[in-house]
Motif scaffolding. Sequence first.
Motif, PDB file in Angstrom:
ATOM      1  N   ALA A 217       0.841  -1.205   0.000  1.00  0.00           N
ATOM      2  CA  ALA A 217       0.000   0.000   0.000  1.00  0.00           C
ATOM      3  C   ALA A 217       0.872   1.250   0.000  1.00  0.00           C
ATOM      4  CB  ALA A 217      -0.938  -0.013   1.203  1.00  0.00           C
ATOM      5  N   LEU A 218       1.935   1.254   0.796  1.00  0.00           N
ATOM      6  CA  LEU A 218       2.863   2.390   0.812  1.00  0.00           C
ATOM      7  C   LEU A 218       3.490   2.579  -0.573  1.00  0.00           C
ATOM      8  CD1 LEU A 218       4.633   1.815   4.237  1.00  0.00           C
ATOM      9  CD2 LEU A 218       3.287   3.845   3.601  1.00  0.00           C
ATOM     10  N   GLY A 219       3.805   1.485  -1.226  1.00  0.00           N
ATOM     11  CA  GLY A 219       4.409   1.561  -2.552  1.00  0.00           C
ATOM     12  C   GLY A 219       3.530   2.237  -3.581  1.00  0.00           C
ATOM     13  N   ALA A 220       2.233   2.242  -3.353  1.00  0.00           N
ATOM     14  CA  ALA A 220       1.290   2.831  -4.301  1.00  0.00           C
ATOM     15  C   ALA A 220       0.979   4.297  -4.009  1.00  0.00           C
ATOM     16  CB  ALA A 220      -0.010   2.027  -4.310  1.00  0.00           C
ATOM     17  N   ILE A 221       1.511   4.824  -2.913  1.00  0.00           N
ATOM     18  CA  ILE A 221       1.222   6.214  -2.537  1.00  0.00           C
ATOM     19  C   ILE A 221       2.371   7.097  -3.029  1.00  0.00           C
ATOM     20  CG2 ILE A 221       0.759   7.815  -0.650  1.00  0.00           C
ATOM     21  CD1 ILE A 221      -0.236   5.380   0.968  1.00  0.00           C
ATOM     22  N   PRO A 222       2.092   7.990  -3.979  1.00  0.00           N
ATOM     23  CA  PRO A 222       3.166   8.746  -4.640  1.00  0.00           C
ATOM     24  C   PRO A 222       3.584  10.022  -3.899  1.00  0.00           C
ATOM     25  CG  PRO A 222       1.090   9.235  -5.692  1.00  0.00           C
ATOM     26  CD  PRO A 222       0.797   8.217  -4.612  1.00  0.00           C
ATOM     27  N   VAL A 223       3.962   9.875  -2.621  1.00  0.00           N
ATOM     28  CA  VAL A 223       4.437  11.037  -1.859  1.00  0.00           C
ATOM     29  C   VAL A 223       5.755  10.689  -1.175  1.00  0.00           C
ATOM     30  CG1 VAL A 223       2.117  11.995  -1.484  1.00  0.00           C
ATOM     31  CG2 VAL A 223       3.100  10.444   0.203  1.00  0.00           C
ATOM     32  N   ALA A 224       6.493  11.718  -0.824  1.00  0.00           N
ATOM     33  CA  ALA A 224       7.805  11.535  -0.201  1.00  0.00           C
ATOM     34  C   ALA A 224       7.716  10.748   1.104  1.00  0.00           C
ATOM     35  CB  ALA A 224       8.459  12.889   0.041  1.00  0.00           C
ATOM     36  N   GLU A 225       6.664  10.966   1.889  1.00  0.00           N
ATOM     37  CA  GLU A 225       6.525  10.275   3.171  1.00  0.00           C
ATOM     38  C   GLU A 225       6.452   8.760   2.988  1.00  0.00           C
ATOM     39  OE1 GLU A 225       4.573  12.784   2.189  1.00  0.00           O
ATOM     40  OE2 GLU A 225       4.795  14.380   3.672  1.00  0.00           O
ATOM     41  N   ALA A 226       5.767   8.319   1.955  1.00  0.00           N
ATOM     42  CA  ALA A 226       5.678   6.878   1.675  1.00  0.00           C
ATOM     43  C   ALA A 226       7.029   6.339   1.227  1.00  0.00           C
ATOM     44  CB  ALA A 226       4.607   6.614   0.620  1.00  0.00           C
TER      45      ALA A 226
ATOM     46  N   ALA B 211       9.279   6.087   4.215  1.00  0.00           N
ATOM     47  CA  ALA B 211       8.904   4.941   5.052  1.00  0.00           C
ATOM     48  C   ALA B 211       9.475   3.656   4.465  1.00  0.00           C
ATOM     49  CB  ALA B 211       7.385   4.850   5.184  1.00  0.00           C
ATOM     50  N   LEU B 212       9.362   3.499   3.156  1.00  0.00           N
ATOM     51  CA  LEU B 212       9.907   2.309   2.491  1.00  0.00           C
ATOM     52  C   LEU B 212      11.430   2.268   2.604  1.00  0.00           C
ATOM     53  CD1 LEU B 212       7.627   2.294  -0.676  1.00  0.00           C
ATOM     54  CD2 LEU B 212       7.602   0.611   1.193  1.00  0.00           C
ATOM     55  N   GLU B 213      12.069   3.409   2.448  1.00  0.00           N
ATOM     56  CA  GLU B 213      13.528   3.456   2.597  1.00  0.00           C
ATOM     57  C   GLU B 213      13.943   3.037   3.996  1.00  0.00           C
ATOM     58  OE1 GLU B 213      14.439   7.448   1.398  1.00  0.00           O
ATOM     59  OE2 GLU B 213      14.551   6.896  -0.735  1.00  0.00           O
ATOM     60  N   GLY B 214      13.166   3.452   4.996  1.00  0.00           N
ATOM     61  CA  GLY B 214      13.459   3.071   6.372  1.00  0.00           C
ATOM     62  C   GLY B 214      13.309   1.581   6.614  1.00  0.00           C
ATOM     63  N   LEU B 215      12.494   0.919   5.804  1.00  0.00           N
ATOM     64  CA  LEU B 215      12.275  -0.524   5.960  1.00  0.00           C
ATOM     65  C   LEU B 215      13.329  -1.361   5.235  1.00  0.00           C
ATOM     66  CD1 LEU B 215       8.404  -0.537   5.542  1.00  0.00           C
ATOM     67  CD2 LEU B 215       9.694  -0.866   7.668  1.00  0.00           C
ATOM     68  N   ARG B 216      14.161  -0.724   4.420  1.00  0.00           N
ATOM     69  CA  ARG B 216      15.218  -1.471   3.712  1.00  0.00           C
ATOM     70  C   ARG B 216      16.193  -2.134   4.676  1.00  0.00           C
ATOM     71  NH1 ARG B 216      17.603   2.496  -0.779  1.00  0.00           N
ATOM     72  NH2 ARG B 216      17.855   3.685   1.120  1.00  0.00           N
ATOM     73  N   ASP B 217      16.317  -1.578   5.860  1.00  0.00           N
ATOM     74  CA  ASP B 217      17.251  -2.113   6.857  1.00  0.00           C
ATOM     75  C   ASP B 217      16.533  -2.881   7.961  1.00  0.00           C
ATOM     76  OD1 ASP B 217      19.418  -0.919   5.519  1.00  0.00           O
ATOM     77  OD2 ASP B 217      19.009   0.995   6.533  1.00  0.00           O
TER      78      ASP B 217
ATOM     79  N   GLN C 166       9.153  -2.685  -3.550  1.00  0.00           N
ATOM     80  CA  GLN C 166       8.292  -1.525  -3.775  1.00  0.00           C
ATOM     81  C   GLN C 166       9.097  -0.302  -4.192  1.00  0.00           C
ATOM     82  OE1 GLN C 166       4.908  -1.321  -4.044  1.00  0.00           O
ATOM     83  NE2 GLN C 166       5.333  -3.514  -4.100  1.00  0.00           N
ATOM     84  N   LEU C 167      10.259  -0.117  -3.588  1.00  0.00           N
ATOM     85  CA  LEU C 167      11.104   1.008  -4.005  1.00  0.00           C
ATOM     86  C   LEU C 167      11.528   0.831  -5.459  1.00  0.00           C
ATOM     87  CD1 LEU C 167      13.206   1.398  -0.772  1.00  0.00           C
ATOM     88  CD2 LEU C 167      11.721   3.152  -1.773  1.00  0.00           C
TER      89      LEU C 167
END
Length: 172
Positions: free
Chosen positions: A134-143, A146-152, A165-166
């Motif tokens: 769902a985050l991957g489908a939201i085209p804003v910087a906050e999403a 959030a995805l970048e923060g989950l890479r680790d 998603q990234l």
Amino acid sequence: MTPEEQDLVMGLAFVPGVGRTRTLDEVLAHFGESDGGALALRLLRDAVERRDADDVEMALIVHGAADASVEEFMEPLIELFPAEWHREHEDIVSTLGKLRSPKTVPTLVLATHWVPEHLDWDENRALAVKAIWALGAIPVAEAREALEGLRDAENEIIRENAVKQLARRGDL
């Protein structure tokens, strides 16, 4: 909601090999409503007020059967998501994901980290994965952030889905 009303609403749920045993018109007539979205919202608000997990499920079934707007459901679902007394966390994330709204980002981020007690058994982290998609489908910087923060993330499933998603978004 009475057990009979719950059975009536459950008739709206699609059962493979059987289909639906009730129509939306039958359910609307029983509750004295003409709009499925309005009925679903009324049922949801009532269920939340009474903290009735079964009736939350019924409200979501009516909402789905009515193919109602998700927008009007957004705020009540965001408020309901972190409550431990219901079992509809995955359905809430799926419904919020359909909106692709920046307003849902904090709730979706929470869903990537928090595991409700009733889902503690799920090693595949389906709730988190739904939230990541769902985050991957939201085209804003906050999403994206959030995805970048989950890479680790410590969890491999969360990490892999965040990277997918990234990549899909072109943000890698």
